[in-house]
Write a protein that holds these residues in place. Structure first.
Motif, PDB file in Angstrom:
ATOM      1  N   ASN A  34       0.869  -1.178   0.000  1.00  0.00           N
ATOM      2  CA  ASN A  34       0.000   0.000   0.000  1.00  0.00           C
ATOM      3  C   ASN A  34       0.914   1.238   0.000  1.00  0.00           C
ATOM      4  O   ASN A  34       1.777   1.379   0.871  1.00  0.00           O
ATOM      5  CB  ASN A  34      -0.869  -0.054   1.269  1.00  0.00           C
ATOM      6  CG  ASN A  34      -1.797   1.131   1.402  1.00  0.00           C
ATOM      7  OD1 ASN A  34      -1.428   2.262   1.106  1.00  0.00           O
ATOM      8  ND2 ASN A  34      -3.011   0.875   1.845  1.00  0.00           N
ATOM      9  N   PRO A  35       0.733   2.158  -0.992  1.00  0.00           N
ATOM     10  CA  PRO A  35       1.662   3.292  -1.113  1.00  0.00           C
ATOM     11  C   PRO A  35       1.725   4.192   0.127  1.00  0.00           C
ATOM     12  O   PRO A  35       2.694   4.919   0.288  1.00  0.00           O
ATOM     13  CB  PRO A  35       1.137   4.067  -2.332  1.00  0.00           C
ATOM     14  CG  PRO A  35      -0.148   3.439  -2.717  1.00  0.00           C
ATOM     15  CD  PRO A  35      -0.257   2.097  -2.069  1.00  0.00           C
ATOM     16  N   LEU A  36       0.722   4.102   1.000  1.00  0.00           N
ATOM     17  CA  LEU A  36       0.775   4.914   2.222  1.00  0.00           C
ATOM     18  C   LEU A  36       1.599   4.239   3.321  1.00  0.00           C
ATOM     19  O   LEU A  36       1.651   4.717   4.456  1.00  0.00           O
ATOM     20  CB  LEU A  36      -0.643   5.236   2.705  1.00  0.00           C
ATOM     21  CG  LEU A  36      -1.403   6.172   1.756  1.00  0.00           C
ATOM     22  CD1 LEU A  36      -2.884   6.226   2.099  1.00  0.00           C
ATOM     23  CD2 LEU A  36      -0.803   7.573   1.793  1.00  0.00           C
ATOM     24  N   ARG A  37       2.237   3.113   2.970  1.00  0.00           N
ATOM     25  CA  ARG A  37       3.087   2.410   3.943  1.00  0.00           C
ATOM     26  C   ARG A  37       4.524   2.195   3.459  1.00  0.00           C
ATOM     27  O   ARG A  37       5.318   1.570   4.172  1.00  0.00           O
ATOM     28  CB  ARG A  37       2.457   1.037   4.250  1.00  0.00           C
ATOM     29  CG  ARG A  37       1.135   1.077   4.982  1.00  0.00           C
ATOM     30  CD  ARG A  37       1.259   1.460   6.441  1.00  0.00           C
ATOM     31  NE  ARG A  37       2.039   0.504   7.206  1.00  0.00           N
ATOM     32  CZ  ARG A  37       1.574  -0.673   7.643  1.00  0.00           C
ATOM     33  NH1 ARG A  37       0.333  -1.016   7.417  1.00  0.00           N
ATOM     34  NH2 ARG A  37       2.346  -1.491   8.334  1.00  0.00           N
ATOM     35  N   THR A  38       4.836   2.637   2.241  1.00  0.00           N
ATOM     36  CA  THR A  38       6.101   2.184   1.649  1.00  0.00           C
ATOM     37  C   THR A  38       7.199   3.256   1.617  1.00  0.00           C
ATOM     38  O   THR A  38       8.152   3.142   0.848  1.00  0.00           O
ATOM     39  CB  THR A  38       5.848   1.652   0.218  1.00  0.00           C
ATOM     40  OG1 THR A  38       5.080   2.632  -0.487  1.00  0.00           O
ATOM     41  CG2 THR A  38       5.117   0.338   0.226  1.00  0.00           C
ATOM     42  N   GLY A  39       7.073   4.265   2.462  1.00  0.00           N
ATOM     43  CA  GLY A  39       8.086   5.321   2.504  1.00  0.00           C
ATOM     44  C   GLY A  39       9.489   4.792   2.774  1.00  0.00           C
ATOM     45  O   GLY A  39      10.470   5.301   2.214  1.00  0.00           O
ATOM     46  N   LEU A  40       9.606   3.773   3.604  1.00  0.00           N
ATOM     47  CA  LEU A  40      10.947   3.248   3.922  1.00  0.00           C
ATOM     48  C   LEU A  40      11.623   2.674   2.676  1.00  0.00           C
ATOM     49  O   LEU A  40      12.801   2.901   2.433  1.00  0.00           O
ATOM     50  CB  LEU A  40      10.871   2.155   4.998  1.00  0.00           C
ATOM     51  CG  LEU A  40      12.230   1.491   5.263  1.00  0.00           C
ATOM     52  CD1 LEU A  40      13.153   2.435   6.045  1.00  0.00           C
ATOM     53  CD2 LEU A  40      12.109   0.163   5.979  1.00  0.00           C
ATOM     54  N   PHE A  41      10.851   1.926   1.881  1.00  0.00           N
ATOM     55  CA  PHE A  41      11.465   1.268   0.718  1.00  0.00           C
ATOM     56  C   PHE A  41      11.947   2.321  -0.285  1.00  0.00           C
ATOM     57  O   PHE A  41      13.024   2.204  -0.860  1.00  0.00           O
ATOM     58  CB  PHE A  41      10.485   0.280   0.060  1.00  0.00           C
ATOM     59  CG  PHE A  41       9.883  -0.700   1.045  1.00  0.00           C
ATOM     60  CD1 PHE A  41      10.643  -1.207   2.088  1.00  0.00           C
ATOM     61  CD2 PHE A  41       8.561  -1.097   0.945  1.00  0.00           C
ATOM     62  CE1 PHE A  41      10.096  -2.093   3.020  1.00  0.00           C
ATOM     63  CE2 PHE A  41       8.007  -1.985   1.872  1.00  0.00           C
ATOM     64  CZ  PHE A  41       8.774  -2.481   2.903  1.00  0.00           C
ATOM     65  N   LYS A  42      11.139   3.361  -0.470  1.00  0.00           N
ATOM     66  CA  LYS A  42      11.517   4.463  -1.351  1.00  0.00           C
ATOM     67  C   LYS A  42      12.809   5.114  -0.846  1.00  0.00           C
ATOM     68  O   LYS A  42      13.744   5.379  -1.596  1.00  0.00           O
ATOM     69  CB  LYS A  42      10.360   5.474  -1.361  1.00  0.00           C
ATOM     70  CG  LYS A  42      10.521   6.636  -2.282  1.00  0.00           C
ATOM     71  CD  LYS A  42       9.282   7.524  -2.152  1.00  0.00           C
ATOM     72  CE  LYS A  42       9.502   8.814  -2.884  1.00  0.00           C
ATOM     73  NZ  LYS A  42       8.712   9.057  -4.001  1.00  0.00           N
ATOM     74  N   THR A  43      12.846   5.365   0.456  1.00  0.00           N
ATOM     75  CA  THR A  43      14.000   6.032   1.068  1.00  0.00           C
ATOM     76  C   THR A  43      15.257   5.177   0.943  1.00  0.00           C
ATOM     77  O   THR A  43      16.335   5.665   0.573  1.00  0.00           O
ATOM     78  CB  THR A  43      13.690   6.327   2.564  1.00  0.00           C
ATOM     79  OG1 THR A  43      12.489   7.082   2.620  1.00  0.00           O
ATOM     80  CG2 THR A  43      14.816   7.087   3.226  1.00  0.00           C
ATOM     81  N   LEU A  44      15.122   3.874   1.239  1.00  0.00           N
ATOM     82  CA  LEU A  44      16.295   2.990   1.149  1.00  0.00           C
ATOM     83  C   LEU A  44      16.810   2.944  -0.290  1.00  0.00           C
ATOM     84  O   LEU A  44      18.023   2.948  -0.533  1.00  0.00           O
ATOM     85  CB  LEU A  44      15.941   1.581   1.638  1.00  0.00           C
ATOM     86  CG  LEU A  44      15.710   1.440   3.148  1.00  0.00           C
ATOM     87  CD1 LEU A  44      15.163   0.053   3.485  1.00  0.00           C
ATOM     88  CD2 LEU A  44      16.996   1.695   3.945  1.00  0.00           C
ATOM     89  N   ARG A  45      15.887   2.937  -1.255  1.00  0.00           N
ATOM     90  CA  ARG A  45      16.329   2.922  -2.668  1.00  0.00           C
ATOM     91  C   ARG A  45      17.086   4.209  -2.994  1.00  0.00           C
ATOM     92  O   ARG A  45      18.097   4.179  -3.688  1.00  0.00           O
ATOM     93  CB  ARG A  45      15.141   2.743  -3.598  1.00  0.00           C
ATOM     94  CG  ARG A  45      14.607   1.322  -3.573  1.00  0.00           C
ATOM     95  CD  ARG A  45      13.565   1.129  -4.664  1.00  0.00           C
ATOM     96  NE  ARG A  45      13.117  -0.244  -4.691  1.00  0.00           N
ATOM     97  CZ  ARG A  45      11.875  -0.641  -4.396  1.00  0.00           C
ATOM     98  NH1 ARG A  45      10.959   0.244  -4.052  1.00  0.00           N
ATOM     99  NH2 ARG A  45      11.550  -1.917  -4.462  1.00  0.00           N
ATOM    100  N   GLU A  46      16.589   5.339  -2.474  1.00  0.00           N
ATOM    101  CA  GLU A  46      17.312   6.609  -2.693  1.00  0.00           C
ATOM    102  C   GLU A  46      18.708   6.560  -2.080  1.00  0.00           C
ATOM    103  O   GLU A  46      19.620   7.241  -2.519  1.00  0.00           O
ATOM    104  CB  GLU A  46      16.536   7.779  -2.080  1.00  0.00           C
ATOM    105  CG  GLU A  46      15.285   8.148  -2.853  1.00  0.00           C
ATOM    106  CD  GLU A  46      14.422   9.200  -2.148  1.00  0.00           C
ATOM    107  OE1 GLU A  46      13.323   9.469  -2.631  1.00  0.00           O
ATOM    108  OE2 GLU A  46      14.848   9.730  -1.098  1.00  0.00           O
ATOM    109  N   MET A  47      18.870   5.732  -1.046  1.00  0.00           N
ATOM    110  CA  MET A  47      20.185   5.594  -0.388  1.00  0.00           C
ATOM    111  C   MET A  47      21.084   4.603  -1.126  1.00  0.00           C
ATOM    112  O   MET A  47      22.210   4.355  -0.711  1.00  0.00           O
ATOM    113  CB  MET A  47      19.996   5.130   1.067  1.00  0.00           C
ATOM    114  CG  MET A  47      19.285   6.150   1.938  1.00  0.00           C
ATOM    115  SD  MET A  47      18.845   5.484   3.562  1.00  0.00           S
ATOM    116  CE  MET A  47      20.387   5.655   4.454  1.00  0.00           C
ATOM    117  N   GLY A  48      20.541   3.974  -2.174  1.00  0.00           N
ATOM    118  CA  GLY A  48      21.347   3.049  -2.969  1.00  0.00           C
ATOM    119  C   GLY A  48      21.067   1.579  -2.703  1.00  0.00           C
ATOM    120  O   GLY A  48      21.828   0.707  -3.128  1.00  0.00           O
ATOM    121  N   ALA A  49      19.970   1.272  -2.027  1.00  0.00           N
ATOM    122  CA  ALA A  49      19.659  -0.117  -1.674  1.00  0.00           C
ATOM    123  C   ALA A  49      19.210  -0.922  -2.892  1.00  0.00           C
ATOM    124  O   ALA A  49      18.470  -0.404  -3.729  1.00  0.00           O
ATOM    125  CB  ALA A  49      18.549  -0.152  -0.629  1.00  0.00           C
TER     126      ALA A  49
END
Ligand code: S3P
Length: 447
Positions: A273-288
């Protein structure tokens, strides 16, 4: 009291690559809601994949105490026969929600729409958390606080409204708990109850209300908000609910796999659910390296399989408007930030101060005691990542499951072991955490 009666400490040690696949338990938010809406519906609700953690089991007990039939029919499989909207019976004793703010606050909303009196209580952590933010709108709808401790804290006795009023309410903070409490009370009110939020919070209540047959409209409001209108007095009909795996629990093995060199881990059926996935977006921005393969969702809740590989992360700036979509994930994000290269600034974390513990202070303390440079600047948390963490610290968990799990994840990749003072509260949301992490290769040692 700041820990359980019989604290169980645990030590996490530097581990070899984590490998394998796992499914973390069912989503906590959806599990609470399935039981509560099942109890307010007419007919039968079958739930599969329910989180059988202490928080949710306390909600199941409360639903029984309020007159619903709640039965466990198999592993993670439950059946609820509901009483219908406004049909709760007066409970014989206080409802004890243990550590769970969500269970307590959502049930307050549901009780506010019934002509009964109920007392709400919880453990020392929950007794310290603010309830005014919930009972303020419920009083506008006609409910009444009969008794409470200073500043609206538990134990709190609430008299529900005989004739609840529909209201139009703008939430003072982005909180799915406040929004849900108002909507659940609004079920019993004639006419339309409207909740406006300037930052959208998780929408599981809205999706599940529709799934159970309620008429509900959710529209954009401003740049990041929503306006939700519910038509009161619907006939909610029991419906099957499949609970996907909890992204907030998946966060722990995901960050562990990112920071333990050589790791390659697959996680099944994680809710996206897009209202729960902020962490995954953030980790990807960090290079995950996080690969997602879409799977079908159920009742409006999408899910995917995740493959996570160890990655060199870099520090970033996390904007405040992302907070509602990752509010429970900042602790473990701070661990990832400590292993990243460079500074990570997480903005707008005021709400972390009123969670199971003061998570802003507790996260800073967890990092500091393990040799990480960290600063709190107003509502922001700033972590200086050096690519490695010394470790060697003893972390105070403050009755908070997510501090315990975050600290243990940190210890799997730090130079010296990390010890937590008490793992007991992990059972509130992720009872299988320790065995599951061990199966993936984590060195978690009793001490
Ligand atoms: C939840 C909402 C969030 C979150 C909590 C679960 C929910 O709290 O922190 O773990 O299921 O509605 P707030 O609504 O207070 O932000």
């Amino acid at each position: 009291m700041t820990h359980s009666d019989h604290p169980t400490p645990l030590q996490a040690r530097r581990s070899a690559a984590l490998r394998g696949s796992a499914r973390v338990p069912g989503d906590k938010s959806i599990s609470h809601r399935a039981l509560i809406l099942g109890a307010l519906a007419v007919g039968e609700t079958s739930i599969s994949g329910l989180l059988e953690g202490e928080d949710v089991l306390n909600t199941a007990k409360a639903m029984r105490a309020l007159g619903a039939q709640v039965e466990r029919t198999g592993e993670f499989a439950w059946k609820v026969s509901g009483v219908g909207v406004a049909g709760f019976a007066q409970p014989d004793a206080a409802l004890d929600f243990g550590n769970s703010g969500t269970g307590c606050r959502l049930v307050m909303g549901a009780v506010a729409g019934c002509p009964i009196v109920a007392t709400f209580d919880g453990d020392a952590s929950l007794r310290g958390r603010p309830m005014r933010r919930i009972v303020d709108p419920l009083e506008l709808m006609g409910a009444r606080v009969v008794d409470c401790r200073d500043g609206g804290r538990l134990p709190l006795t609430l008299a529900g409204a005989r004739d609840p009023l529909p209201i139009r309410y703008q939430t003072p903070v982005a909180s799915a708990q406040i929004k849900s409490a108002v909507l659940l009370a609004g079920l019993s009110a004639p006419g339309v109850t409207t909740v406006i939020e300037t930052e959208a919070s998780r929408d599981h209540t809205e999706l599940m209300l529709r799934h159970f047959g309620a008429e509900l409209v959710s529209e954009p409001e401003g740049a990041h908000g929503r306006r939700i209108s519910l038509t009161g007095q619907p006939e909610l009909r029991g419906a099957p609910v499949v609970v996907p795996a909890d992204p907030s629990s998946a966060a722990f093995p995901i960050v562990a796999a990112l920071i333990v060199p050589g790791s390659d881990v697959v996680l099944a059926e994680v809710m996206t659910n897009p209202l729960r996935t902020g962490l995954f977006k953030t980790l990807r921005e960090m290079g995950a390296s996080i690969e997602e393969s879409e799977l079908r969702g159920d009742a409006g809740e999408p899910m995917a399989q995740f493959r996570v590989r160890a990655s060199q992360l870099r520090g970033i700036d996390v904007p405040p408007e992302r907070a509602p979509s990752m509010i429970d994930e900042y602790l473990v994000l701070a661990v990832a930030a400590a292993f990243a290269e460079g500074t990570t600034r997480m903005r707008g974390l005021k709400e972390l101060r009123v969670k199971e513990s003061d998570r802003l202070e507790a996260t800073a303390a967890m990092l500091r005691v393990n040799g990480v440079a960290v600063e709190i600047d107003g509502d922001d948390l700033i972590v200086e990542g050096k690519g490695h963490v010394a470790g060697g610290g003893l972390v105070a968990t403050h009755m908070d499951h997510r501090i315990a799990m975050s600290a243990l994840v940190m210890g799997l990749a730090s130079q010296q072991p990390v010890t937590v003072d008490d793992t007991a509260f992990i059972a509130t949301s992720f009872p299988d955490f320790i065995p599951m992490m061990r199966r993936l290769g984590a060195e978690l040692v009793d001490c």
